[in-house]
Write an enzyme that holds these catalytic residues in place. Sequence first.
Site, PDB file in Angstrom:
ATOM      1  N   ASP A   1       0.846  -1.207   0.000  1.00  0.00           N
ATOM      2  CA  ASP A   1       0.000   0.000   0.000  1.00  0.00           C
ATOM      3  C   ASP A   1       0.884   1.262   0.000  1.00  0.00           C
ATOM      4  O   ASP A   1       0.697   2.171  -0.825  1.00  0.00           O
ATOM      5  CB  ASP A   1      -0.883  -0.055   1.262  1.00  0.00           C
ATOM      6  CG  ASP A   1      -2.028   0.933   1.260  1.00  0.00           C
ATOM      7  OD1 ASP A   1      -2.235   1.594   0.235  1.00  0.00           O
ATOM      8  OD2 ASP A   1      -2.713   1.026   2.297  1.00  0.00           O
TER       9      ASP A   1
ATOM     10  N   VAL B   1       1.551  -7.779   6.679  1.00  0.00           N
ATOM     11  CA  VAL B   1       1.144  -7.310   8.008  1.00  0.00           C
ATOM     12  C   VAL B   1      -0.090  -8.051   8.529  1.00  0.00           C
ATOM     13  O   VAL B   1      -0.209  -8.298   9.731  1.00  0.00           O
ATOM     14  CB  VAL B   1       0.823  -5.791   7.947  1.00  0.00           C
ATOM     15  CG1 VAL B   1       0.361  -5.271   9.291  1.00  0.00           C
ATOM     16  CG2 VAL B   1       2.029  -5.004   7.478  1.00  0.00           C
TER      17      VAL B   1
HETATM   18  N1  AR6 Z   1       5.292  -5.215  -4.794  1.00  0.00           N
HETATM   19  C1  AR6 Z   1       4.725  -6.447  -4.641  1.00  0.00           C
HETATM   20  N2  AR6 Z   1       4.463  -6.992  -3.437  1.00  0.00           N
HETATM   21  C2  AR6 Z   1       4.817  -6.282  -2.341  1.00  0.00           C
HETATM   22  C3  AR6 Z   1       5.407  -4.992  -2.413  1.00  0.00           C
HETATM   23  C4  AR6 Z   1       5.646  -4.462  -3.717  1.00  0.00           C
HETATM   24  N3  AR6 Z   1       6.191  -3.252  -3.890  1.00  0.00           N
HETATM   25  N4  AR6 Z   1       5.630  -4.545  -1.141  1.00  0.00           N
HETATM   26  C5  AR6 Z   1       5.207  -5.513  -0.312  1.00  0.00           C
HETATM   27  N5  AR6 Z   1       4.728  -6.567  -1.021  1.00  0.00           N
HETATM   28  P1  AR6 Z   1       1.224  -6.125   3.015  1.00  0.00           P
HETATM   29  P2  AR6 Z   1      -1.439  -7.043   3.937  1.00  0.00           P
HETATM   30  C6  AR6 Z   1       4.158  -7.843  -0.549  1.00  0.00           C
HETATM   31  O1  AR6 Z   1       1.714  -6.078   4.415  1.00  0.00           O
HETATM   32  O2  AR6 Z   1      -0.843  -8.200   4.609  1.00  0.00           O
HETATM   33  C7  AR6 Z   1      -0.706  -2.015   4.827  1.00  0.00           C
HETATM   34  O3  AR6 Z   1      -0.154  -1.189   5.801  1.00  0.00           O
HETATM   35  C8  AR6 Z   1       4.512  -8.277   0.854  1.00  0.00           C
HETATM   36  O4  AR6 Z   1       5.811  -8.871   0.862  1.00  0.00           O
HETATM   37  O5  AR6 Z   1       1.557  -5.009   2.098  1.00  0.00           O
HETATM   38  O6  AR6 Z   1      -2.664  -7.242   3.080  1.00  0.00           O
HETATM   39  C9  AR6 Z   1      -2.153  -1.682   4.516  1.00  0.00           C
HETATM   40  O7  AR6 Z   1      -2.431  -0.313   4.621  1.00  0.00           O
HETATM   41  C10 AR6 Z   1       3.402  -9.284   1.152  1.00  0.00           C
HETATM   42  O8  AR6 Z   1       3.730 -10.561   0.594  1.00  0.00           O
HETATM   43  O9  AR6 Z   1      -0.411  -6.244   2.963  1.00  0.00           O
HETATM   44  C11 AR6 Z   1      -2.889  -2.496   5.536  1.00  0.00           C
HETATM   45  O10 AR6 Z   1      -2.976  -1.816   6.773  1.00  0.00           O
HETATM   46  C12 AR6 Z   1       2.200  -8.728   0.372  1.00  0.00           C
HETATM   47  O11 AR6 Z   1       2.740  -7.721  -0.501  1.00  0.00           O
HETATM   48  C13 AR6 Z   1      -2.047  -3.719   5.700  1.00  0.00           C
HETATM   49  O12 AR6 Z   1      -0.728  -3.333   5.328  1.00  0.00           O
HETATM   50  C14 AR6 Z   1       1.128  -8.096   1.235  1.00  0.00           C
HETATM   51  O13 AR6 Z   1       1.737  -7.486   2.377  1.00  0.00           O
HETATM   52  C15 AR6 Z   1      -2.474  -4.828   4.778  1.00  0.00           C
HETATM   53  O14 AR6 Z   1      -1.746  -5.982   5.051  1.00  0.00           O
END
Ligand code: AR6
Length: 174
Positions: free
Chosen positions: A33, A125
């Site tokens: 995000d 997260v």
């Molecule tokens: N490109 C592709 N995947 C990514 C990237 C990127 N640039 N960055 C991270 N990931 P998360 P959630 C992966 O925590 O669990 C946020 O604060 C990461 O390694 O981004 O759905 C929101 O505002 C992981 O495998 O999302 C919410 O509060 C995946 O994306 C909360 O986090 C999802 O990790 C949502 O948590």
Amino acid sequence: MPIEIITADITGLRVDAIVNAANSSLLGGGGVDGAIHRAAGPALLQACRALPQVQPGVRCPTGEARITPGFALPARHVIHTVGPIWHGGTHGEPALLASCYRESMALARAHDVLSIAFPAISCGVYGYPPELAGGVALHSLHEAQGRDDALQILLCCYSDAMAAIWREALSARG
Ligand code: AR6
């Protein structure tokens, strides 16, 4: 078209739509995000802020999706969806996660999207075990995919380790 699993930074993908794993405020956060908001520029936050609140502070309930332009991103659209927080798996998490994929695909079709990239929704997260999330995601996407579908689906993992887990889930589906 077969579903493809890639390792990449989703913000750099030249596709019609990328999916954001957001929170229900849609006002940004960490993880993917945060990366999407940084790459899209401040206009994305403005567009999210302008979306109607369904409850105070909630622009997108868990399991639903909303669409905005991509602004400075190479992707034309961002589809924001809110995955479930993992609470052990008995609190409706699989159904909510499946709904994220289904609703994102429905929005994509409504906007004539021909290529879409998903991150591993909830697998950061929010703590959803990726071994379980992969199966749910692929099942939901296969259901949402029509026969001879022209919509290209990319599952964009951020690490090779995650991609390996998702490939395992894909091959388990046969
Ligand atoms: N490109 C592709 N995947 C990514 C990237 C990127 N640039 N960055 C991270 N990931 P998360 P959630 C992966 O925590 O669990 C946020 O604060 C990461 O390694 O981004 O759905 C929101 O505002 C992981 O495998 O999302 C919410 O509060 C995946 O994306 C909360 O986090 C999802 O990790 C949502 O948590």
